[in-house]
Design an enzyme around this catalytic site. Structure first.
Site: not given
Ligand code: PAF
Length: 274
Positions: A33, A57
């Protein structure tokens, strides 16, 4: 770094921010990140990130409740990486009423690979990313290639829905032993952690074979599945696909090898471009 809990506060602050590069996250940040945030500076005046664990999700039996939430440590890393604004809404801010409008990715891209094992996952991702894009209105958005199918879905969504955003895919950051960094690595026991790099080694072996001219992709995939399963993994898939839409591979075009497999209770994914 300014931390915004509401859409209003973020929107007001971004009015005078110039061009915006945005890297959304679900928190529990690692060097992968941080690398996105660092790269973001090259694309715009202001770097914006978000932390939001998006219920939409996660499947009913997935790890939404136990997904690691490490807000203070995350903020320290984002500050250090020069993020100017962090959007960190509560669920009640982002979903004040249950979400009833959804962005549905193309079935051919949503139903394969991760989508086959995580029904509804990419609809949840596409919906929250669209919502975050509408809130942040970035010029550029950065995503890691670790979630290769997610990056492909977002790229195609942005193109097909004419969103005025440049999508940038950033290379996966790996531990020295090859394991792709992931928030879910924290679930591994010490024994599983030492076994985990086998996934990347298998992908690297396939990449090597493809580069050397091997074209029987089905045999390469099957051999890797057998190898992982014999080493105690439960493999969901190992697949050689074309990069653009993750459909069938042919020799000579840009390919990517993708895999998902479970080690104990932890499901790991990885991929390698060839
Ligand atoms: O990759 C992630 O951390 C998540 O899928 C995202 C793109 C922040 C969407 O919730």
């Amino acid at each position: 770094m300014h931390v915004h809990r509401t859409v209003d506060s973020l929107r007001k602050a971004l009015k005078s921010a110039g061009t915006i590069a945005f890297a959304p996250t679900m928190g529990n940040l690692h060097a992968g990140h941080v690398s996105l945030m660092q790269q973001a500076h090259a694309y715009a005046d202001t770097v914006v990130s978000s932390i939001f664990v998006n219920r939409l999700q996660f499947g009913p039996n997935e790890d939404f409740d136990k997904y690691p939430r490490t807000f203070e440590a995350d903020c320290a890393q984002l500050r250090e990486a020069g993020v100017a604004h962090l959007f960190a809404p509560d669920e009640s801010e982002l979903y004040p009423t249950p979400q009833q409008y959804f962005v549905q990715p193309a079935p051919a891209q949503d139903s394969i690979l991760e989508g086959a094992f995580r029904p509804g996952h990419f609809q949840g991702v596409a919906t929250v990313v669209t919502k975050l894009f509408n809130i942040v209105q970035p010029d550029v958005a950065l995503f890691g290639k670790k979630d290769y199918q997610q990056l492909m879905v977002i790229r195609n969504m942005v193109r097909e829905l004419a969103m005025p955003i440049r999508v940038v895919g950033c290379d996966t950051v790996r531990a020295p032993d090859g394991l792709a960094l992931s928030s879910r690595n924290g679930y591994l026991t010490p024994e599983e952690r030492s076994e985990a790099p086998r996934l990347h080694r298998q992908l690297a072996a396939i990449a090597e074979a493809v580069r050397a001219g091997q074209t029987d992709f089905a045999a390469l995939e099957a051999a890797a599945v057998t190898h992982l399963d014999m080493a105690g993994w439960k493999t969901d898939y190992v697949a050689i696909r074309r990069q653009s839409d993750l459909q069938g591979a042919e020799p000579g075009i840009p390919l990517v090898i993708l895999a998902a497999a479970r080690l104990g209770n932890t499901r790991l994914i990885d991929n390698l471009e060839v």
